[in-house]
Design a protein around this motif. Structure first.
Motif, PDB file in Angstrom:
ATOM      1  N   LYS A   1      -5.314   4.313   4.918  1.00  0.00           N
ATOM      2  CA  LYS A   1      -6.133   3.931   5.646  1.00  0.00           C
ATOM      3  C   LYS A   1      -6.611   2.559   5.552  1.00  0.00           C
ATOM      4  CE  LYS A   1      -6.863   9.161   5.805  1.00  0.00           C
ATOM      5  NZ  LYS A   1      -7.147  10.141   5.291  1.00  0.00           N
ATOM      6  N   ASP A   2      -7.103   2.096   4.545  1.00  0.00           N
ATOM      7  CA  ASP A   2      -7.713   0.682   4.420  1.00  0.00           C
ATOM      8  C   ASP A   2      -6.644  -0.382   5.260  1.00  0.00           C
ATOM      9  OD1 ASP A   2      -9.907   1.858   2.882  1.00  0.00           O
ATOM     10  OD2 ASP A   2      -8.697   1.085   1.101  1.00  0.00           O
ATOM     11  N   LEU A   3      -5.987  -0.680   5.065  1.00  0.00           N
ATOM     12  CA  LEU A   3      -4.588  -1.230   5.531  1.00  0.00           C
ATOM     13  C   LEU A   3      -5.072  -1.438   7.130  1.00  0.00           C
ATOM     14  CD1 LEU A   3      -1.904  -3.467   6.015  1.00  0.00           C
ATOM     15  CD2 LEU A   3      -0.723  -1.429   5.905  1.00  0.00           C
TER      16      LEU A   3
ATOM     17  N   PHE B   1      -7.321   3.156  13.800  1.00  0.00           N
ATOM     18  CA  PHE B   1      -7.802   3.820  13.334  1.00  0.00           C
ATOM     19  C   PHE B   1      -6.604   4.728  13.043  1.00  0.00           C
ATOM     20  CE2 PHE B   1      -9.541   8.828  13.915  1.00  0.00           C
ATOM     21  CZ  PHE B   1     -10.321   8.548  13.560  1.00  0.00           C
ATOM     22  N   PRO B   2      -6.933   5.359  11.528  1.00  0.00           N
ATOM     23  CA  PRO B   2      -6.098   5.515  10.664  1.00  0.00           C
ATOM     24  C   PRO B   2      -5.690   7.741  11.172  1.00  0.00           C
ATOM     25  CG  PRO B   2      -7.905   5.134   8.841  1.00  0.00           C
ATOM     26  CD  PRO B   2      -7.893   4.907  11.286  1.00  0.00           C
ATOM     27  N   THR B   3      -5.476   7.620  11.546  1.00  0.00           N
ATOM     28  CA  THR B   3      -4.860   9.107  12.279  1.00  0.00           C
ATOM     29  C   THR B   3      -3.847   9.462  11.072  1.00  0.00           C
ATOM     30  OG1 THR B   3      -2.645   9.062  13.461  1.00  0.00           O
ATOM     31  CG2 THR B   3      -5.111   9.114  15.066  1.00  0.00           C
ATOM     32  N   SER B   4      -3.632  11.598  11.291  1.00  0.00           N
ATOM     33  CA  SER B   4      -2.791  11.757   9.786  1.00  0.00           C
ATOM     34  C   SER B   4      -0.865  10.780  10.313  1.00  0.00           C
ATOM     35  CB  SER B   4      -3.078  13.487   9.891  1.00  0.00           C
ATOM     36  OG  SER B   4      -2.626  13.409  11.229  1.00  0.00           O
TER      37      SER B   4
ATOM     38  N   PRO C   1       0.835  -0.725   0.059  1.00  0.00           N
ATOM     39  CA  PRO C   1       0.137   0.100  -0.230  1.00  0.00           C
ATOM     40  C   PRO C   1       1.437   1.255  -0.250  1.00  0.00           C
ATOM     41  CG  PRO C   1      -0.320  -1.268   2.113  1.00  0.00           C
ATOM     42  CD  PRO C   1       0.993  -1.378   1.718  1.00  0.00           C
ATOM     43  N   LYS C   2       0.415   1.857  -0.933  1.00  0.00           N
ATOM     44  CA  LYS C   2       1.227   3.194  -0.891  1.00  0.00           C
ATOM     45  C   LYS C   2       0.312   4.750  -0.686  1.00  0.00           C
ATOM     46  CE  LYS C   2       5.542   1.523  -1.655  1.00  0.00           C
ATOM     47  NZ  LYS C   2       6.615   1.048  -3.186  1.00  0.00           N
TER      48      LYS C   2
ATOM     49  N   LYS D   1      -0.457  -5.122  15.818  1.00  0.00           N
ATOM     50  CA  LYS D   1      -1.767  -5.441  14.932  1.00  0.00           C
ATOM     51  C   LYS D   1      -1.599  -6.313  14.016  1.00  0.00           C
ATOM     52  CE  LYS D   1      -5.638  -3.449  17.833  1.00  0.00           C
ATOM     53  NZ  LYS D   1      -5.726  -4.216  18.019  1.00  0.00           N
ATOM     54  N   GLY D   2       0.084  -7.035  13.999  1.00  0.00           N
ATOM     55  CA  GLY D   2       0.396  -7.496  12.527  1.00  0.00           C
ATOM     56  C   GLY D   2       0.368  -6.143  11.231  1.00  0.00           C
ATOM     57  N   VAL D   3       0.644  -5.101  11.678  1.00  0.00           N
ATOM     58  CA  VAL D   3       0.755  -4.982  10.240  1.00  0.00           C
ATOM     59  C   VAL D   3       2.269  -4.448   9.511  1.00  0.00           C
ATOM     60  CG1 VAL D   3       0.758  -2.523   9.025  1.00  0.00           C
ATOM     61  CG2 VAL D   3      -1.206  -2.871  10.580  1.00  0.00           C
TER      62      VAL D   3
END
Length: 141
Positions: free
Chosen positions: A14-16, A23-26, A7-8, A73-75
């Motif tokens: 954000k989806d990842l 929660f995708p904060t900036s 993902p780039k 979380k495994g990212v």
């Protein structure tokens, strides 16, 4: 480093994050994007320095907390090759590493290049989650 679907774009990042319950904060998006764009093993200090190289001001605490959350979380994977720092690896597929103790550089080793056998019996109630091999290297003199 071979990974699928890196993902780039901001929507992809954000989806990842959302798919891993984050929660995708900036700041999280910036840090995650950096890890996947660099596509290499970075320490928290590396990430802090690179994130703030422009005109951004992301605190050290935010960087460390975000990296910890991404690993939990495994990212990304945490790689403990050096007792003084943790590396964060965007390649979460099973693989191993070479670690150059002089330069501090980590390099991936394909999982099919190392075969681990004769593991001792696991303690009662435990299941094997994985085996990580780190081969430490030093230049010949």
């Amino acid at each position: 480093m071979s990974m699928t679907a890196q993902p780039k774009s901001e929507p992809e990042i954000k989806d990842l994050l959302r798919s891993h319950g984050i929660f995708p904060t900036s700041q999280r998006v910036i840090i995650t994007r950096l890890l996947f764009e660099k596509c290499t093993h970075l320490s928290a200090e590396d990430v802090f320095r690179l994130v703030n190289a422009g005109n951004r001001q992301v605190s050290k605490a935010t960087v460390y907390n975000t990296l910890g959350l991404l690993a939990e979380k495994g990212v990304v994977r945490e790689v403990l090759a050096d007792p003084t720092r943790i590396f964060y690896d965007p390649n979460t597929q099973p693989h191993h590493h070479f670690f150059d103790v002089t330069s501090g550089k980590l390099t991936d080793i394909s999982v099919d290049q190392i075969h681990v056998s004769n593991l001792p019996p696991l303690p009662p109630g435990a299941r094997l989650e994985g085996v990580d091999v780190i081969v430490r290297l030093r230049p010949e003199k």
